[in-house]
Design a protein around this motif. Structure first.
Motif, PDB file in Angstrom:
ATOM      1  N   GLY A  29       0.785  -1.227   0.000  1.00  0.00           N
ATOM      2  CA  GLY A  29       0.000   0.000   0.000  1.00  0.00           C
ATOM      3  C   GLY A  29       0.814   1.273   0.000  1.00  0.00           C
ATOM      4  N   ASN A  30       2.110   1.164  -0.202  1.00  0.00           N
ATOM      5  CA  ASN A  30       2.954   2.359  -0.220  1.00  0.00           C
ATOM      6  C   ASN A  30       2.513   3.339  -1.303  1.00  0.00           C
ATOM      7  N   CYS A  31       2.146   2.807  -2.472  1.00  0.00           N
ATOM      8  CA  CYS A  31       1.770   3.671  -3.598  1.00  0.00           C
ATOM      9  C   CYS A  31       0.550   4.507  -3.242  1.00  0.00           C
ATOM     10  N   CYS A  32      -0.456   3.854  -2.656  1.00  0.00           N
ATOM     11  CA  CYS A  32      -1.694   4.560  -2.321  1.00  0.00           C
ATOM     12  C   CYS A  32      -1.448   5.611  -1.246  1.00  0.00           C
ATOM     13  N   VAL A  33      -0.572   5.297  -0.304  1.00  0.00           N
ATOM     14  CA  VAL A  33      -0.318   6.214   0.801  1.00  0.00           C
ATOM     15  C   VAL A  33       0.520   7.398   0.339  1.00  0.00           C
ATOM     16  N   SER A  34       1.510   7.130  -0.517  1.00  0.00           N
ATOM     17  CA  SER A  34       2.440   8.195  -0.894  1.00  0.00           C
ATOM     18  C   SER A  34       1.848   9.144  -1.928  1.00  0.00           C
ATOM     19  N   CYS A  35       0.834   8.681  -2.671  1.00  0.00           N
ATOM     20  CA  CYS A  35       0.303   9.495  -3.773  1.00  0.00           C
ATOM     21  C   CYS A  35      -0.224  10.833  -3.243  1.00  0.00           C
ATOM     22  N   PRO A  36       0.322  11.956  -3.715  1.00  0.00           N
ATOM     23  CA  PRO A  36      -0.131  13.264  -3.211  1.00  0.00           C
ATOM     24  C   PRO A  36      -1.579  13.578  -3.567  1.00  0.00           C
ATOM     25  N   THR A  61       5.582   9.576  -7.794  1.00  0.00           N
ATOM     26  CA  THR A  61       5.927   9.334  -6.386  1.00  0.00           C
ATOM     27  C   THR A  61       5.696   7.860  -6.045  1.00  0.00           C
ATOM     28  N   CYS A  62       4.599   7.287  -6.572  1.00  0.00           N
ATOM     29  CA  CYS A  62       4.292   5.886  -6.284  1.00  0.00           C
ATOM     30  C   CYS A  62       5.410   4.976  -6.808  1.00  0.00           C
ATOM     31  N   ILE A 116       4.585  -0.998  -9.576  1.00  0.00           N
ATOM     32  CA  ILE A 116       3.706   0.001 -10.203  1.00  0.00           C
ATOM     33  C   ILE A 116       4.536   0.846 -11.156  1.00  0.00           C
ATOM     34  N   ARG A 117       4.004   1.066 -12.352  1.00  0.00           N
ATOM     35  CA  ARG A 117       4.694   1.860 -13.359  1.00  0.00           C
ATOM     36  C   ARG A 117       3.749   2.945 -13.845  1.00  0.00           C
TER      37      ARG A 117
END
Lengths: 202, 151
Positions: free
Chosen positions: A127-134, A176-177, A186-187
């Motif tokens: 879930g890093n991508c979802c959390v980091s997305c501004p 960022t993701c 994720i790309r």
């Protein structure tokens, strides 16, 4: 015999000798419609970097901050004179040959968007991508920890143990993701499509 | 200036022998060099002759970003050309590597690392007129009064 005399007389003419030893065709001039290196028009550059993103040659164009304004600079040893930057620029800052005239006449443009792709084999559902997305963060300030969210408006969230992309069109392409993903699952890809305006309206 | 030098200048201005070598390009620039030979541009009317023998050449046209196989051979070719000689880089590849200047490609541009380059013709590919102008403008700089310029 008569033909030999004819030829000797022909080749002894001063005009023939002069033409023989001098350049016959005039040096060819570059036609006006030739796509040269892009040059600046008087329009103001907004620094959107569309030209840099569409450029296929490495290091051919750079948008530089000079004093108080942005200025696109083309490097001749790198530029392949494809004219894509001229066509892609939304402001018409660059000009080359008759590209601007043709795009105005045909009402063509480039539409671009960002495509998100998650490789389920690499994704470990952190879930890093979802959390980091501004953008996610702005839409749902509650989103934290595991990347689950109650909001349907976020770009992506963890649903049932995997990343689900809900609103790809909201992506701003900040990647960022991508940088936060521990195993490059994720790309973010920038997609560009040539479109003709006005056809659908007419 | 001696009479011999004058004769040499006159002859050299009308007899520039060109050899071209492709050290790993996409062949686009080769086609443009060949277009110089065709009747439309007709390089021979300017007294420039193309025959690919470095031992007879004055001007070496280097085309392409340098691949590993060419690194030593390019130097060999350059050494074979008799003095006075000049090398002209044709296209983006010998200058920057152009589209091959990426990670994972087996090229090592620029070509200046291996032989001295006197002139560069940027473009991908350059127009035949640009190639022609480059040869015509760089040749007199090197060949005129060559013997007198020697220390």
């Amino acid at each position: 015999m008569r033909s030999i005399v004819y030829y000797v007389r022909e080749f002894l003419r001063p005009e023939w000798i002069r033409k023989f030893f001098s350049v016959k065709t005039a040096p060819l001039e570059t036609p006006s419609y030739f796509k040269g290196y892009p040059t600046r028009t008087e329009k103001e550059c907004t620094g959107c970097f569309t030209c840099m993103m569409i450029c296929p040659a490495p290091g051919a164009i750079a948008v530089l901050r000079k004093k108080d304004e942005w200025e696109p600079e083309v490097y001749p040893g790198h530029c392949i004179r494809c004219g894509l930057c001229v066509e892609a620029c939304p402001e018409g800052v660059l000009s080359s040959g008759r590209i601007l005239d043709v795009t105005r006449r045909d009402r063509t443009a480039f539409a671009s968007w960002y495509h998100l792709d998650v490789d389920d084999n690499l994704c470990m559902r952190c879930g890093n991508c979802c959390v980091s997305c501004p953008v996610n963060r702005q839409i749902d300030p509650q989103l934290a920890g595991t990347g689950t969210s109650a909001s349907d408006e976020v770009i992506m969230r963890i649903e049932g143990g995997r990343v689900r992309i809900l609103h790809m069109e909201k992506c701003t392409g900040c990647t960022t993701c991508e940088t936060q993903c521990p195993n490059r699952a994720i790309r973010v890809a920038r997609m560009v499509e040539g479109v003709q305006l006005g056809e659908a309206e007419a | 200036m001696s009479i011999l030098q004058k004769i040499k200048n006159t002859v050299r201005s009308r007899s520039i022998h060109v050899s071209y070598v492709d050290v790993g390009s996409c062949n686009g620039c080769d086609i443009e060099v060949l277009a110089c030979l065709a009747p439309r541009y007709d390089i021979e009317q300017y007294g420039i002759y193309v025959h690919n023998n470095p031992r007879e050449a004055d001007v070496l046209l280097v085309i392409g970003s340098v691949t590993p196989q060419w690194v030593d051979k390019l130097r060999d070719i350059w050494d074979k050309i008799p003095e006075p000689k000049v090398a002209v880089a044709i296209g983006n590849c010998p200058i920057s590597g152009c589209v091959y200047a990426r990670r994972g490609t087996l090229t090592s541009p620029p070509v200046e690392k291996y032989i001295p380059i006197a002139a560069q013709v940027p473009g991908c590919p350059p127009r035949p007129t640009e190639i022609l102008n480059a040869i015509l403008s760089v040749a007199p700089l090197i060949f005129k009064d060559y013997e007198e310029k020697q220390p």
